[in-house]
Design a protein around this motif. Structure first.
Motif, PDB file in Angstrom:
ATOM      1  N   LYS A   1       0.822  -1.215   0.000  1.00 34.61           N
ATOM      2  CA  LYS A   1       0.000   0.000   0.000  1.00 34.61           C
ATOM      3  C   LYS A   1       0.858   1.269   0.000  1.00 34.61           C
ATOM      4  N   SER A   2       2.112   1.126   0.368  1.00 34.60           N
ATOM      5  CA  SER A   2       3.001   2.278   0.500  1.00 34.60           C
ATOM      6  C   SER A   2       3.635   2.644  -0.844  1.00 34.60           C
ATOM      7  N   GLN A   3       3.997   3.908  -0.971  1.00 37.91           N
ATOM      8  CA  GLN A   3       4.728   4.378  -2.156  1.00 37.91           C
ATOM      9  C   GLN A   3       6.236   4.435  -1.900  1.00 37.91           C
ATOM     10  N   ASP A   4       6.646   4.213  -0.668  1.00 38.69           N
ATOM     11  CA  ASP A   4       8.055   4.253  -0.274  1.00 38.69           C
ATOM     12  C   ASP A   4       8.789   3.046  -0.843  1.00 38.69           C
ATOM     13  N   GLU A   5       9.905   3.273  -1.511  1.00 33.61           N
ATOM     14  CA  GLU A   5      10.657   2.185  -2.159  1.00 33.61           C
ATOM     15  C   GLU A   5      11.213   1.174  -1.160  1.00 33.61           C
ATOM     16  N   LYS A   6      11.653   1.635   0.012  1.00 32.85           N
ATOM     17  CA  LYS A   6      12.148   0.702   1.042  1.00 32.85           C
ATOM     18  C   LYS A   6      11.041  -0.264   1.453  1.00 32.85           C
ATOM     19  N   ILE A   7       9.855   0.281   1.605  1.00 28.47           N
ATOM     20  CA  ILE A   7       8.728  -0.530   2.054  1.00 28.47           C
ATOM     21  C   ILE A   7       8.265  -1.461   0.931  1.00 28.47           C
ATOM     22  N   LYS A   8       8.312  -0.993  -0.308  1.00 23.42           N
ATOM     23  CA  LYS A   8       7.964  -1.843  -1.458  1.00 23.42           C
ATOM     24  C   LYS A   8       8.935  -3.022  -1.558  1.00 23.42           C
ATOM     25  N   LYS A   9      10.215  -2.788  -1.274  1.00 20.63           N
ATOM     26  CA  LYS A   9      11.216  -3.856  -1.293  1.00 20.63           C
ATOM     27  C   LYS A   9      10.895  -4.899  -0.221  1.00 20.63           C
ATOM     28  N   CYS A  10      10.425  -4.448   0.916  1.00 25.08           N
ATOM     29  CA  CYS A  10      10.012  -5.358   1.984  1.00 25.08           C
ATOM     30  C   CYS A  10       8.897  -6.275   1.477  1.00 25.08           C
ATOM     31  N   ALA A  11       7.932  -5.702   0.772  1.00 27.88           N
ATOM     32  CA  ALA A  11       6.825  -6.503   0.233  1.00 27.88           C
ATOM     33  C   ALA A  11       7.346  -7.571  -0.723  1.00 27.88           C
ATOM     34  N   GLU A  12       8.317  -7.224  -1.563  1.00 28.17           N
ATOM     35  CA  GLU A  12       8.893  -8.184  -2.511  1.00 28.17           C
ATOM     36  C   GLU A  12       9.551  -9.352  -1.790  1.00 28.17           C
ATOM     37  N   ILE A  13      10.361  -9.047  -0.792  1.00 28.43           N
ATOM     38  CA  ILE A  13      11.065 -10.104  -0.057  1.00 28.43           C
ATOM     39  C   ILE A  13      10.064 -10.950   0.731  1.00 28.43           C
ATOM     40  N   CYS A  14       9.053 -10.310   1.295  1.00 29.14           N
ATOM     41  CA  CYS A  14       8.024 -11.068   2.015  1.00 29.14           C
ATOM     42  C   CYS A  14       7.298 -12.025   1.078  1.00 29.14           C
ATOM     43  N   ARG A  15       7.020 -11.608  -0.135  1.00 27.19           N
ATOM     44  CA  ARG A  15       6.350 -12.491  -1.098  1.00 27.19           C
ATOM     45  C   ARG A  15       7.234 -13.697  -1.435  1.00 27.19           C
ATOM     46  N   GLU A  16       8.525 -13.466  -1.593  1.00 27.63           N
ATOM     47  CA  GLU A  16       9.457 -14.565  -1.870  1.00 27.63           C
ATOM     48  C   GLU A  16       9.537 -15.514  -0.677  1.00 27.63           C
ATOM     49  N   CYS A  17       9.608 -14.968   0.524  1.00 25.53           N
ATOM     50  CA  CYS A  17       9.665 -15.790   1.727  1.00 25.53           C
ATOM     51  C   CYS A  17       8.370 -16.590   1.879  1.00 25.53           C
ATOM     52  N   GLU A  18       7.243 -15.952   1.607  1.00 21.30           N
ATOM     53  CA  GLU A  18       5.960 -16.655   1.677  1.00 21.30           C
ATOM     54  C   GLU A  18       5.954 -17.845   0.713  1.00 21.30           C
ATOM     55  N   ARG A  19       6.413 -17.615  -0.521  1.00 23.73           N
ATOM     56  CA  ARG A  19       6.429 -18.678  -1.532  1.00 23.73           C
ATOM     57  C   ARG A  19       7.271 -19.859  -1.065  1.00 23.73           C
ATOM     58  N   LEU A  20       8.464 -19.579  -0.560  1.00 22.54           N
ATOM     59  CA  LEU A  20       9.353 -20.644  -0.110  1.00 22.54           C
ATOM     60  C   LEU A  20       8.787 -21.383   1.103  1.00 22.54           C
ATOM     61  N   CYS A  21       8.165 -20.661   2.006  1.00 19.56           N
ATOM     62  CA  CYS A  21       7.569 -21.314   3.179  1.00 19.56           C
ATOM     63  C   CYS A  21       6.380 -22.184   2.774  1.00 19.56           C
ATOM     64  N   ARG A  22       5.591 -21.731   1.813  1.00 22.36           N
ATOM     65  CA  ARG A  22       4.465 -22.557   1.337  1.00 22.36           C
ATOM     66  C   ARG A  22       4.995 -23.831   0.671  1.00 22.36           C
ATOM     67  N   GLU A  23       6.074 -23.712  -0.101  1.00 23.98           N
ATOM     68  CA  GLU A  23       6.697 -24.898  -0.712  1.00 23.98           C
ATOM     69  C   GLU A  23       7.169 -25.867   0.365  1.00 23.98           C
TER      70      GLU A  23
END
Length: 151
Positions: free
Chosen positions: A122-144
């Protein structure tokens, strides 16, 4: 002088880094490919915990400076990143020692990462957007990992 929030961020990041660095224990029984995948997953969880700590500190700093339209989002992000970091550290700790409880931690970590990413997106801040990207990758690996342990 370093602020308390920054100091806590460094301690949390250091703890995550130490856990990822100390992962050689019972990996000898795994073949090379599984071992590499295992370590890569642990590295992503450690990175996720690290960036969540940094984003939480960033949001708290922003909250201290301002009030208004973004303050509610910064508070929501700070809470989500704290929760996500906690679950990442717990999951990587259990994974490192090959605990039977690791699949449960992976499931909780995946859910925390999903929720954290949704808020951070929801944020426009690039640092926070990067957090979302890494969280999505971590979520994917944990689901696997959850699917693999269920099989």
């Amino acid at each position: 002088m370093m602020e308390r929030r920054e100091l806590l961020t460094l301690f949390g990041a250091g703890a995550a880094g130490l856990m990822v660095a100390g992962t050689t224990r019972a990996d000898d029984e795994k073949d090379g490919k599984d071992k590499e995948k295992h370590h890569a997953h642990m590295k992503v969880m450690g990175e996720c915990a690290l960036i969540c700590n940094m984003v939480s500190a960033h949001c708290l700093k922003e909250l201290a400076k301002q009030e208004g339209e973004h303050s509610e989002l910064h508070a929501e992000i700070a809470c989500a990143t704290n929760d996500c970091q906690t679950f990442c550290v717990q999951a990587v700790t259990l994974m490192a020692r090959h605990s039977k409880m690791a699949p449960h931690a992976h499931h909780a970590c995946a859910d925390a990462c999903r929720d954290c990413a949704a808020v951070c997106e929801k944020s426009q801040d690039e640092k926070i957007k990067k957090c979302a990207e890494i969280c999505r990758e971590c979520e994917r690996l944990c689901r696997e990992a959850c699917e693999k342990s269920a099989a």
